[in-house]
Design a protein around this motif. Structure first.
Motif, PDB file in Angstrom:
ATOM      1  N   TYR A   1       0.826  -1.206   0.000  1.00  0.00           N
ATOM      2  CA  TYR A   1       0.000   0.000   0.000  1.00  0.00           C
ATOM      3  C   TYR A   1       0.864   1.262   0.000  1.00  0.00           C
ATOM      4  O   TYR A   1       0.479   2.303  -0.534  1.00  0.00           O
ATOM      5  CB  TYR A   1      -0.919   0.020   1.224  1.00  0.00           C
ATOM      6  N   LEU A   2       2.038   1.170   0.609  1.00  0.00           N
ATOM      7  CA  LEU A   2       2.960   2.304   0.623  1.00  0.00           C
ATOM      8  C   LEU A   2       3.724   2.449  -0.693  1.00  0.00           C
ATOM      9  O   LEU A   2       4.404   3.447  -0.905  1.00  0.00           O
ATOM     10  CB  LEU A   2       3.962   2.144   1.770  1.00  0.00           C
ATOM     11  N   GLY A   3       3.632   1.445  -1.554  1.00  0.00           N
ATOM     12  CA  GLY A   3       4.381   1.462  -2.801  1.00  0.00           C
ATOM     13  C   GLY A   3       5.808   0.984  -2.649  1.00  0.00           C
ATOM     14  O   GLY A   3       6.675   1.292  -3.472  1.00  0.00           O
ATOM     15  N   TRP A   4       6.075   0.203  -1.572  1.00  0.00           N
ATOM     16  CA  TRP A   4       7.432  -0.239  -1.261  1.00  0.00           C
ATOM     17  C   TRP A   4       7.648  -1.728  -1.512  1.00  0.00           C
ATOM     18  O   TRP A   4       8.663  -2.280  -1.085  1.00  0.00           O
ATOM     19  CB  TRP A   4       7.751   0.055   0.199  1.00  0.00           C
TER      20      TRP A   4
ATOM     21  N   CYS B   1       9.414   3.714  11.326  1.00  0.00           N
ATOM     22  CA  CYS B   1       7.992   4.005  11.184  1.00  0.00           C
ATOM     23  C   CYS B   1       7.207   3.075  12.103  1.00  0.00           C
ATOM     24  O   CYS B   1       7.137   1.870  11.863  1.00  0.00           O
ATOM     25  CB  CYS B   1       7.563   3.819   9.733  1.00  0.00           C
TER      26      CYS B   1
ATOM     27  N   GLU C   1      -5.765   5.409   5.351  1.00  0.00           N
ATOM     28  CA  GLU C   1      -5.197   5.972   4.128  1.00  0.00           C
ATOM     29  C   GLU C   1      -4.510   7.306   4.410  1.00  0.00           C
ATOM     30  O   GLU C   1      -3.469   7.617   3.814  1.00  0.00           O
ATOM     31  CB  GLU C   1      -6.284   6.160   3.069  1.00  0.00           C
TER      32      GLU C   1
ATOM     33  N   LEU D   1      -1.093   6.473   5.625  1.00  0.00           N
ATOM     34  CA  LEU D   1      -0.224   6.042   4.535  1.00  0.00           C
ATOM     35  C   LEU D   1       0.254   7.237   3.726  1.00  0.00           C
ATOM     36  O   LEU D   1       1.437   7.332   3.373  1.00  0.00           O
ATOM     37  CB  LEU D   1      -0.964   5.062   3.629  1.00  0.00           C
ATOM     38  N   ALA D   2      -0.665   8.170   3.447  1.00  0.00           N
ATOM     39  CA  ALA D   2      -0.286   9.359   2.700  1.00  0.00           C
ATOM     40  C   ALA D   2       0.720  10.193   3.482  1.00  0.00           C
ATOM     41  O   ALA D   2       1.668  10.759   2.895  1.00  0.00           O
ATOM     42  CB  ALA D   2      -1.542  10.183   2.376  1.00  0.00           C
TER      43      ALA D   2
ATOM     44  N   ARG E   1       4.127   8.470   3.153  1.00  0.00           N
ATOM     45  CA  ARG E   1       4.695   8.695   1.819  1.00  0.00           C
ATOM     46  C   ARG E   1       5.280  10.101   1.708  1.00  0.00           C
ATOM     47  O   ARG E   1       6.387  10.306   1.201  1.00  0.00           O
ATOM     48  CB  ARG E   1       3.623   8.498   0.744  1.00  0.00           C
ATOM     49  N   HIS E   2       4.545  11.084   2.201  1.00  0.00           N
ATOM     50  CA  HIS E   2       5.014  12.474   2.138  1.00  0.00           C
ATOM     51  C   HIS E   2       6.225  12.668   3.044  1.00  0.00           C
ATOM     52  O   HIS E   2       7.202  13.324   2.671  1.00  0.00           O
ATOM     53  CB  HIS E   2       3.891  13.418   2.550  1.00  0.00           C
TER      54      HIS E   2
ATOM     55  N   SER F   1       9.295  11.235   1.474  1.00  0.00           N
ATOM     56  CA  SER F   1       9.594  11.671   0.103  1.00  0.00           C
ATOM     57  C   SER F   1      10.733  12.681   0.088  1.00  0.00           C
ATOM     58  O   SER F   1      11.345  12.874  -0.950  1.00  0.00           O
ATOM     59  CB  SER F   1       8.352  12.287  -0.531  1.00  0.00           C
TER      60      SER F   1
END
Length: 209
Positions: free
Chosen positions: A44-47, A129, A198, A201-202, A205-206, A209
């Motif tokens: 879900y995190l794109g990892w 995290c 969500e 999670l966002a 990600r931020h 980044s």
């Protein structure tokens, strides 16, 4: 007593890509879960394509009692769980990575374990995290600084209504890690149940980044 967690194989993925990415992820699941939960979360995190080591807890539990019980009530299982985390990090150091190139990610009991791990083993990690986690110990515990986290980025979260990880403990944990020179980002949500939302999670990600 042998360490029952080390009798179980850890899930490892994409370790051949360590040289490509230059870092690895150690993912620690919660009570009643397995590494599969963390792999889904990383997805879900794109990892999901990053190098990952996700150890498994014996009988899906890192330590038997709630994390706000006296520490002695969770021994020797808590020490065994620490060894499982250390062994997972060593999988990456054997491939040439330093702890400063390892990201630690955990949920719930796994997040509490990671909070305790970095408290006992302060150094510079790439990032930590802790989804819904805080330092273990009974109410009124005091955590004097054990060393420097050397500006490690640390994400902590919970919610005002979480029945397992009280927001007050997460805020206490944030204060301890700030005293230990961690770069702490603490997120307490209003009505989030005991899960990863969500918005969280966002935020992660931020944050990374």
């Amino acid at each position: 007593m042998t360490n029952p967690h080390l009798d179980l194989p850890a899930h490892a993925a994409n370790l051949g890509r360590v040289g490509q990415y230059g870092f690895g992820i150690v993912a620690i699941h919660g009570r009643g879960q397995s590494p599969a939960f963390m792999l889904d979360l990383l997805g879900y995190l794109g990892w999901a394509d990053f190098p990952i080591v996700a150890p498994a807890a014996h009988e899906q539990t890192w330590y038997p009692q709630k994390f706000m019980m006296p520490l002695a009530d969770n021994q020797p299982w808590l020490d065994h769980a620490h060894e499982a985390v250390a062994t997972s990090i060593e999988r990456f150091t054997a491939l040439g990575l330093a702890p400063s190139q390892v990201v630690l990610v955990g949920f719930s009991q796994g997040a509490c374990l990671l909070a305790d791990f970095i408290y006992r083993n302060p150094t510079h990690y790439k990032a930590v995290c802790c989804f819904t986690g805080g330092l273990p110990g009974e109410a009124g515990s005091v955590w004097p600084p054990t060393g420097s986290l050397s500006q490690t980025p640390i994400f902590l979260s919970s919610s005002e209504v979480d029945e397992w990880v009280p927001p007050a403990r997460v805020r206490e944990t944030a204060a301890v890690f700030e005293q230990m020179q961690g770069q702490v980002s603490c997120h307490i949500y209003a009505n989030r149940p005991h899960e990863v939302c969500e918005e969280e999670l966002a935020a992660v990600r931020h944050w990374l980044s």
